[in-house]
Scaffold this motif. Structure first.
Motif, PDB file in Angstrom:
ATOM      1  N   ARG A 288       0.823  -1.208   0.000  1.00 59.47           N
ATOM      2  CA  ARG A 288       0.000   0.000   0.000  1.00 59.47           C
ATOM      3  C   ARG A 288       0.858   1.260   0.000  1.00 59.47           C
ATOM      4  O   ARG A 288       0.459   2.299  -0.545  1.00 59.47           O
ATOM      5  CB  ARG A 288      -0.918   0.016   1.222  1.00 59.47           C
ATOM      6  CG  ARG A 288      -2.001  -1.060   1.204  1.00 59.47           C
ATOM      7  CD  ARG A 288      -3.005  -0.857   0.059  1.00 59.47           C
ATOM      8  NE  ARG A 288      -3.433   0.518  -0.087  1.00 59.47           N
ATOM      9  CZ  ARG A 288      -4.375   1.092   0.651  1.00 59.47           C
ATOM     10  NH1 ARG A 288      -4.992   0.401   1.590  1.00 59.47           N
ATOM     11  NH2 ARG A 288      -4.706   2.352   0.457  1.00 59.47           N
ATOM     12  N   TYR A 289       2.016   1.182   0.614  1.00 60.42           N
ATOM     13  CA  TYR A 289       2.918   2.323   0.698  1.00 60.42           C
ATOM     14  C   TYR A 289       4.349   1.842   0.466  1.00 60.42           C
ATOM     15  O   TYR A 289       4.710   0.728   0.843  1.00 60.42           O
ATOM     16  CB  TYR A 289       2.841   3.000   2.078  1.00 60.42           C
ATOM     17  CG  TYR A 289       1.455   3.386   2.490  1.00 60.42           C
ATOM     18  CD1 TYR A 289       0.661   2.519   3.242  1.00 60.42           C
ATOM     19  CD2 TYR A 289       0.924   4.609   2.109  1.00 60.42           C
ATOM     20  CE1 TYR A 289      -0.612   2.874   3.607  1.00 60.42           C
ATOM     21  CE2 TYR A 289      -0.360   4.968   2.472  1.00 60.42           C
ATOM     22  CZ  TYR A 289      -1.132   4.094   3.220  1.00 60.42           C
ATOM     23  OH  TYR A 289      -2.396   4.457   3.573  1.00 60.42           O
TER      24      TYR A 289
ATOM     25  N   TYR B 248      -2.339   2.623 -13.838  1.00 62.04           N
ATOM     26  CA  TYR B 248      -2.430   4.076 -13.940  1.00 62.04           C
ATOM     27  C   TYR B 248      -1.449   4.717 -12.953  1.00 62.04           C
ATOM     28  O   TYR B 248      -1.155   4.162 -11.891  1.00 62.04           O
ATOM     29  CB  TYR B 248      -3.834   4.567 -13.585  1.00 62.04           C
ATOM     30  CG  TYR B 248      -4.921   4.229 -14.562  1.00 62.04           C
ATOM     31  CD1 TYR B 248      -5.602   3.017 -14.504  1.00 62.04           C
ATOM     32  CD2 TYR B 248      -5.303   5.141 -15.549  1.00 62.04           C
ATOM     33  CE1 TYR B 248      -6.619   2.715 -15.390  1.00 62.04           C
ATOM     34  CE2 TYR B 248      -6.328   4.848 -16.437  1.00 62.04           C
ATOM     35  CZ  TYR B 248      -6.980   3.638 -16.347  1.00 62.04           C
ATOM     36  OH  TYR B 248      -7.990   3.347 -17.240  1.00 62.04           O
TER      37      TYR B 248
ATOM     38  N   LEU C 209      -2.178   2.993  -9.485  1.00 59.19           N
ATOM     39  CA  LEU C 209      -3.473   2.328  -9.391  1.00 59.19           C
ATOM     40  C   LEU C 209      -3.562   1.211 -10.417  1.00 59.19           C
ATOM     41  O   LEU C 209      -3.176   1.379 -11.565  1.00 59.19           O
ATOM     42  CB  LEU C 209      -4.594   3.330  -9.655  1.00 59.19           C
ATOM     43  CG  LEU C 209      -4.745   4.468  -8.636  1.00 59.19           C
ATOM     44  CD1 LEU C 209      -5.542   5.608  -9.234  1.00 59.19           C
ATOM     45  CD2 LEU C 209      -5.411   3.960  -7.373  1.00 59.19           C
TER      46      LEU C 209
ATOM     47  N   PHE D 221     -11.259  -0.303  -9.702  1.00 58.56           N
ATOM     48  CA  PHE D 221      -9.917   0.046  -9.248  1.00 58.56           C
ATOM     49  C   PHE D 221      -9.560  -0.579  -7.907  1.00 58.56           C
ATOM     50  O   PHE D 221     -10.417  -0.789  -7.044  1.00 58.56           O
ATOM     51  CB  PHE D 221      -9.784   1.568  -9.121  1.00 58.56           C
ATOM     52  CG  PHE D 221      -9.623   2.265 -10.432  1.00 58.56           C
ATOM     53  CD1 PHE D 221     -10.696   2.401 -11.301  1.00 58.56           C
ATOM     54  CD2 PHE D 221      -8.386   2.771 -10.813  1.00 58.56           C
ATOM     55  CE1 PHE D 221     -10.540   3.034 -12.527  1.00 58.56           C
ATOM     56  CE2 PHE D 221      -8.214   3.407 -12.025  1.00 58.56           C
ATOM     57  CZ  PHE D 221      -9.298   3.541 -12.886  1.00 58.56           C
ATOM     58  N   GLY D 222      -8.268  -0.841  -7.732  1.00 51.54           N
ATOM     59  CA  GLY D 222      -7.745  -1.266  -6.454  1.00 51.54           C
ATOM     60  C   GLY D 222      -7.443  -0.066  -5.569  1.00 51.54           C
ATOM     61  O   GLY D 222      -7.638   1.080  -5.989  1.00 51.54           O
ATOM     62  N   PRO D 223      -6.952  -0.302  -4.349  1.00 52.21           N
ATOM     63  CA  PRO D 223      -6.704   0.779  -3.391  1.00 52.21           C
ATOM     64  C   PRO D 223      -5.484   1.624  -3.718  1.00 52.21           C
ATOM     65  O   PRO D 223      -5.328   2.717  -3.185  1.00 52.21           O
ATOM     66  CB  PRO D 223      -6.512   0.047  -2.065  1.00 52.21           C
ATOM     67  CG  PRO D 223      -6.015  -1.304  -2.464  1.00 52.21           C
ATOM     68  CD  PRO D 223      -6.708  -1.628  -3.758  1.00 52.21           C
ATOM     69  N   GLY D 224      -4.609   1.134  -4.600  1.00 53.51           N
ATOM     70  CA  GLY D 224      -3.442   1.904  -4.999  1.00 53.51           C
ATOM     71  C   GLY D 224      -2.232   1.681  -4.114  1.00 53.51           C
ATOM     72  O   GLY D 224      -2.332   1.199  -2.979  1.00 53.51           O
TER      73      GLY D 224
ATOM     74  N   ARG E 170       0.977   3.993  -2.794  1.00 52.46           N
ATOM     75  CA  ARG E 170       1.545   5.350  -2.730  1.00 52.46           C
ATOM     76  C   ARG E 170       3.055   5.241  -2.680  1.00 52.46           C
ATOM     77  O   ARG E 170       3.608   4.697  -1.716  1.00 52.46           O
ATOM     78  CB  ARG E 170       1.028   6.103  -1.511  1.00 52.46           C
ATOM     79  CG  ARG E 170       1.560   7.537  -1.428  1.00 52.46           C
ATOM     80  CD  ARG E 170       0.930   8.299  -0.276  1.00 52.46           C
ATOM     81  NE  ARG E 170      -0.511   8.418  -0.441  1.00 52.46           N
ATOM     82  CZ  ARG E 170      -1.114   9.344  -1.170  1.00 52.46           C
ATOM     83  NH1 ARG E 170      -0.393  10.247  -1.808  1.00 52.46           N
ATOM     84  NH2 ARG E 170      -2.431   9.386  -1.248  1.00 52.46           N
TER      85      ARG E 170
END
Lengths: 110, 113
Positions: free
Chosen positions: B9-10, B35, B91, B104-107, B109
């Protein structure tokens, strides 16, 4: 090249007021248009998809209209709630590619 | 139905290091997208797969970015070497077909220092 514009960039309204979010696009030869919601630090949630042959789509308090010939779409959110606070993005699909606007950030004040 | 999964996630890395992101699409979705979303902007398509083949990578900086989708299911996106301007949210999305609704997924960062 498709350009998608969302105005205003930010909007603040009191709870209970209806929201009107605008989206415009430059090339009307689109396949469909999607509206998304994005909460801070989160991914995109699909709200509504309108096919190019449709004029509008509804889901609960949300209604989206599409005028392909003029390159415009409007998302209406009835009776806004603080939980509606988020960034709303529109995106158009053409040439199998989704082009996004920069979004409108909405704040609903309790 | 499970949504699009992404990890990590990060991620924080130094410039010139390499990094990889993973995505698992919704089961049965043939089309997968990566993306890049820079703060304050809408997402920009980097690459699109149909099953395990690339159908659009016109906006992928191929000198440093690469992606693969082995077996037509999950996918990895790699950056090597990273630059400061690569700091963004990456993303992953999927759809049944190339004209279908995208989910979309949560992305992830990414911060490049």
């Amino acid at each position: 090249k498709q350009e998608v514009t969302q105005i205003p960039a930010a909007l603040s309204v009191p709870e209970g007021e209806n929201l009107v979010l605008n989206c415009s696009f430059t090339d009307s030869a689109i396949y469909n248009l999607q509206w998304f919601r994005q909460d801070p630090g989160k991914g995109l949630t699909s709200l509504l998809l309108i096919q190019s042959s449709q004029r509008e789509q509804t889901s609960g308090r949300l209604n989206a209209s599409l005028d392909k010939s003029s390159g415009r779409s409007t998302l209406y959110i009835a009776a806004s709630q603080p939980g509606d606070s988020a960034t709303y993005l529109c995106a158009v699909l053409d040439d199998y590619k989704l082009s996004f606007g920069a979004g409108t950030t909405v704040t609903v004040r309790a | 139905e499970a949504g699009v999964a992404q990890s990590p996630r990060y991620k924080i890395i130094e410039k010139r290091q390499s990094v990889a992101f993973w995505c698992n699409p919704i089961s049965g979705h043939a089309t997968l997208y990566w993306y890049q979303q820079i703060l304050g902007q809408g997402p920009k398509l980097l690459i699109q797969f149909q099953n395990n083949g690339v159908v659009d990578d016109s906006q992928l900086p191929k000198d440093r970015f690469s992606a693969e989708r082995l077996k037509g299911v999950d996918s990895t996106l790699k950056i090597q070497p990273a630059k400061l301007e690569d700091s963004a949210v990456y993303l992953c999305a999927s759809s049944l077909g190339r004209t279908g609704e995208q989910f979309f997924g949560p992305g992830t960062r990414l911060t490049v220092l």
